[in-house]
Design a protein around this motif. Structure first.
Motif, mmCIF file in Angstrom:
data_model
loop_
_atom_site.group_PDB
_atom_site.id
_atom_site.type_symbol
_atom_site.label_atom_id
_atom_site.label_comp_id
_atom_site.label_asym_id
_atom_site.label_seq_id
_atom_site.Cartn_x
_atom_site.Cartn_y
_atom_site.Cartn_z
ATOM 1 N N THR A 154 -1.050 82.117 39.884
ATOM 2 C CA THR A 154 -0.462 80.956 39.188
ATOM 3 C C THR A 154 0.211 81.109 37.848
ATOM 4 O OG1 THR A 154 -2.188 79.767 40.237
ATOM 5 C CG2 THR A 154 -1.328 78.813 38.408
ATOM 6 N N VAL A 155 -0.159 82.107 36.956
ATOM 7 C CA VAL A 155 0.413 82.614 35.869
ATOM 8 C C VAL A 155 1.603 83.240 36.076
ATOM 9 C CG1 VAL A 155 -1.825 82.758 34.586
ATOM 10 C CG2 VAL A 155 -0.788 84.588 35.290
ATOM 11 N N ARG A 156 1.963 83.689 37.074
ATOM 12 C CA ARG A 156 3.241 84.381 37.272
ATOM 13 C C ARG A 156 4.318 83.349 37.919
ATOM 14 N NH1 ARG A 156 1.425 90.286 39.768
ATOM 15 N NH2 ARG A 156 -0.115 90.708 38.229
ATOM 16 N N LEU A 157 4.035 82.118 38.252
ATOM 17 C CA LEU A 157 4.876 81.324 38.817
ATOM 18 C C LEU A 157 6.182 80.985 38.223
ATOM 19 C CD1 LEU A 157 2.527 78.302 40.315
ATOM 20 C CD2 LEU A 157 4.036 80.026 41.527
ATOM 21 N N ASP A 158 6.312 80.934 36.864
ATOM 22 C CA ASP A 158 7.467 80.812 36.157
ATOM 23 C C ASP A 158 8.417 82.066 36.031
ATOM 24 O OD1 ASP A 158 6.932 78.525 35.101
ATOM 25 O OD2 ASP A 158 6.137 79.172 33.217
ATOM 26 N N TRP A 159 7.717 83.248 36.231
ATOM 27 C CA TRP A 159 8.448 84.380 36.388
ATOM 28 C C TRP A 159 8.942 84.584 37.736
ATOM 29 C CZ3 TRP A 159 6.640 87.987 40.104
ATOM 30 C CH2 TRP A 159 7.397 89.176 40.347
ATOM 31 N N TRP A 160 8.181 84.168 38.769
ATOM 32 C CA TRP A 160 8.733 84.375 40.355
ATOM 33 C C TRP A 160 9.798 83.202 40.551
ATOM 34 C CZ3 TRP A 160 9.029 87.504 43.920
ATOM 35 C CH2 TRP A 160 9.377 86.954 45.151
ATOM 36 N N ARG A 161 9.617 82.157 39.970
ATOM 37 C CA ARG A 161 10.582 80.892 39.921
ATOM 38 C C ARG A 161 11.842 81.497 39.368
ATOM 39 N NH1 ARG A 161 8.136 77.382 38.354
ATOM 40 N NH2 ARG A 161 7.062 76.668 40.199
ATOM 41 N N GLN A 162 11.931 82.266 38.366
ATOM 42 C CA GLN A 162 13.206 82.691 37.704
ATOM 43 C C GLN A 162 13.742 83.869 38.706
ATOM 44 O OE1 GLN A 162 14.937 81.282 35.132
ATOM 45 N NE2 GLN A 162 13.317 80.021 35.509
ATOM 46 N N ARG A 163 12.855 84.663 39.116
ATOM 47 C CA ARG A 163 13.293 85.736 40.033
ATOM 48 C C ARG A 163 13.945 85.318 41.524
ATOM 49 N NH1 ARG A 163 11.184 89.567 43.833
ATOM 50 N NH2 ARG A 163 12.391 91.264 43.896
ATOM 51 N N TRP A 164 13.361 84.338 41.810
ATOM 52 C CA TRP A 164 13.963 83.633 43.262
ATOM 53 C C TRP A 164 15.365 82.838 43.038
ATOM 54 C CZ3 TRP A 164 11.762 83.047 48.036
ATOM 55 C CH2 TRP A 164 12.209 82.030 48.837
ATOM 56 N N ARG A 165 15.451 82.153 41.682
ATOM 57 C CA ARG A 165 16.630 81.561 41.477
ATOM 58 C C ARG A 165 17.848 82.699 41.116
ATOM 59 N NH1 ARG A 165 14.242 76.581 37.618
ATOM 60 N NH2 ARG A 165 13.276 75.478 39.504
ATOM 61 N N ASN A 166 17.177 83.649 40.560
ATOM 62 C CA ASN A 166 18.453 84.725 39.646
ATOM 63 C C ASN A 166 18.849 85.878 40.535
ATOM 64 O OD1 ASN A 166 18.535 82.639 37.412
ATOM 65 N ND2 ASN A 166 17.022 83.777 36.319
ATOM 66 N N GLU A 167 17.782 86.311 41.202
ATOM 67 C CA GLU A 167 17.839 87.608 41.713
ATOM 68 C C GLU A 167 17.849 87.328 43.379
ATOM 69 O OE1 GLU A 167 14.888 90.697 40.729
ATOM 70 O OE2 GLU A 167 14.924 89.580 38.721
ATOM 71 N N LEU A 168 17.084 86.420 44.106
ATOM 72 C CA LEU A 168 16.840 86.402 45.564
ATOM 73 C C LEU A 168 17.915 85.411 46.134
ATOM 74 C CD1 LEU A 168 13.253 86.727 46.022
ATOM 75 C CD2 LEU A 168 14.995 88.427 46.214
ATOM 76 N N ALA A 169 17.703 84.333 45.774
ATOM 77 C CA ALA A 169 18.479 83.170 46.387
ATOM 78 C C ALA A 169 20.077 83.456 46.341
ATOM 79 C CB ALA A 169 18.197 81.876 45.537
ATOM 80 N N PRO A 170 20.461 84.055 45.156
ATOM 81 C CA PRO A 170 22.014 84.211 44.944
ATOM 82 C C PRO A 170 22.312 85.276 45.843
ATOM 83 C CG PRO A 170 21.004 84.048 42.945
ATOM 84 C CD PRO A 170 20.063 84.278 43.733
ATOM 85 N N THR A 171 21.606 86.457 46.127
ATOM 86 C CA THR A 171 22.147 87.594 47.001
ATOM 87 C C THR A 171 21.347 87.831 48.352
ATOM 88 O OG1 THR A 171 20.347 88.910 46.059
ATOM 89 C CG2 THR A 171 22.514 88.820 44.738
ATOM 90 N N ALA A 172 20.152 87.172 48.519
ATOM 91 C CA ALA A 172 19.584 87.331 49.811
ATOM 92 C C ALA A 172 19.789 86.249 50.935
ATOM 93 C CB ALA A 172 18.260 87.595 49.635
ATOM 94 N N THR A 173 19.964 86.605 52.144
ATOM 95 C CA THR A 173 19.867 85.710 53.177
ATOM 96 C C THR A 173 18.354 85.386 53.243
ATOM 97 O OG1 THR A 173 21.770 86.521 54.114
ATOM 98 C CG2 THR A 173 20.463 85.330 55.537
ATOM 99 N N ILE A 174 18.060 84.293 53.190
ATOM 100 C CA ILE A 174 16.567 83.760 53.243
ATOM 101 C C ILE A 174 16.589 82.820 54.715
ATOM 102 C CG2 ILE A 174 14.752 82.512 52.160
ATOM 103 C CD1 ILE A 174 16.437 82.826 49.386
ATOM 104 N N THR A 175 15.476 83.465 55.389
ATOM 105 C CA THR A 175 15.339 82.662 56.639
ATOM 106 C C THR A 175 14.165 82.083 56.553
ATOM 107 O OG1 THR A 175 16.623 84.051 57.996
ATOM 108 C CG2 THR A 175 14.977 82.673 59.255
ATOM 109 N N ILE A 176 13.768 80.805 57.028
ATOM 110 C CA ILE A 176 12.599 80.076 56.781
ATOM 111 C C ILE A 176 12.034 79.802 58.277
ATOM 112 C CG2 ILE A 176 11.664 77.826 56.333
ATOM 113 C CD1 ILE A 176 12.437 79.029 53.893
ATOM 114 N N ALA A 177 10.846 80.150 58.424
ATOM 115 C CA ALA A 177 9.891 80.063 59.700
ATOM 116 C C ALA A 177 9.048 78.429 59.331
ATOM 117 C CB ALA A 177 8.844 80.993 59.785
ATOM 118 N N GLU A 178 9.302 77.702 60.360
ATOM 119 C CA GLU A 178 8.679 76.271 60.292
ATOM 120 C C GLU A 178 7.879 76.146 61.465
ATOM 121 O OE1 GLU A 178 11.177 73.151 57.790
ATOM 122 O OE2 GLU A 178 11.723 73.450 59.906
#
Length: 151
Positions: free
Chosen positions: A37-61
């Motif tokens: 939980t204390v890592r959520l801000d770091w992870w959110r920034q990593r998601w937005r700045n590193e993963l979402a812009p460069t990776a293809t993300i596939t969701i399983a529903e």
């Protein structure tokens, strides 16, 4: 959970919150001694700045809920994250996500996995990955295995 009840689809911006919470919840169960939980801000920034812009993300529903996702950088062949909801562990969700990752990167995939995550290592080996080296996580210093799959 049957594979027929799971659908794969491309990531949408509205998936960010549920995907990040799934990441937190899953990692918290896998490593209860750490407070994710204390890592959520770091992870959110990593998601937005590193993963979402460069990776293809596939969701399983399943039943309208996100039960997993996989991130693949097609340029580098790097699979950064494959996350499956704990209630879907042992189901076909992880295999479906990894099959999609292989389809997205048919020349191969590379990843890093915590050396103490035996469940994940066994899964990757069953899916054709091999350990190609060892290293340390640059953030935590924890030992990791580098693994690769080539067709």
């Amino acid at each position: 959970m049957s594979q027929a009840s799971v659908t794969l689809r491309p990531y949408q911006t509205a998936d960010e919150g549920p995907a990040i919470e799934l990441w937190r919840r899953t990692w918290q169960i896998a490593y209860p001694q750490l407070d994710f939980t204390v890592r959520l801000d770091w992870w959110r920034q990593r998601w937005r700045n590193e993963l979402a812009p460069t990776a293809t993300i596939t969701i399983a529903e399943a039943a309208g809920e996100i039960v997993g996702f996989v991130t693949v950088d097609r340029n580098t062949k790097y699979l950064d994250q494959i996350v499956v909801a704990p209630e879907a562990w042992g189901s076909a969700v992880a295999a479906a996500l990894l099959a999609e990752a292989k389809r997205l990167s048919p020349a191969g995939l590379d990843l890093a996995v915590n050396a103490d995550n035996g469940r994940a290592i066994r899964f990757y080996e069953k899916q054709g990955f091999v350990v190609t080296g060892s290293d340390a996580n640059p953030r935590s210093g924890a030992p990791i295995h580098k693994m690769s799959w080539r067709p």
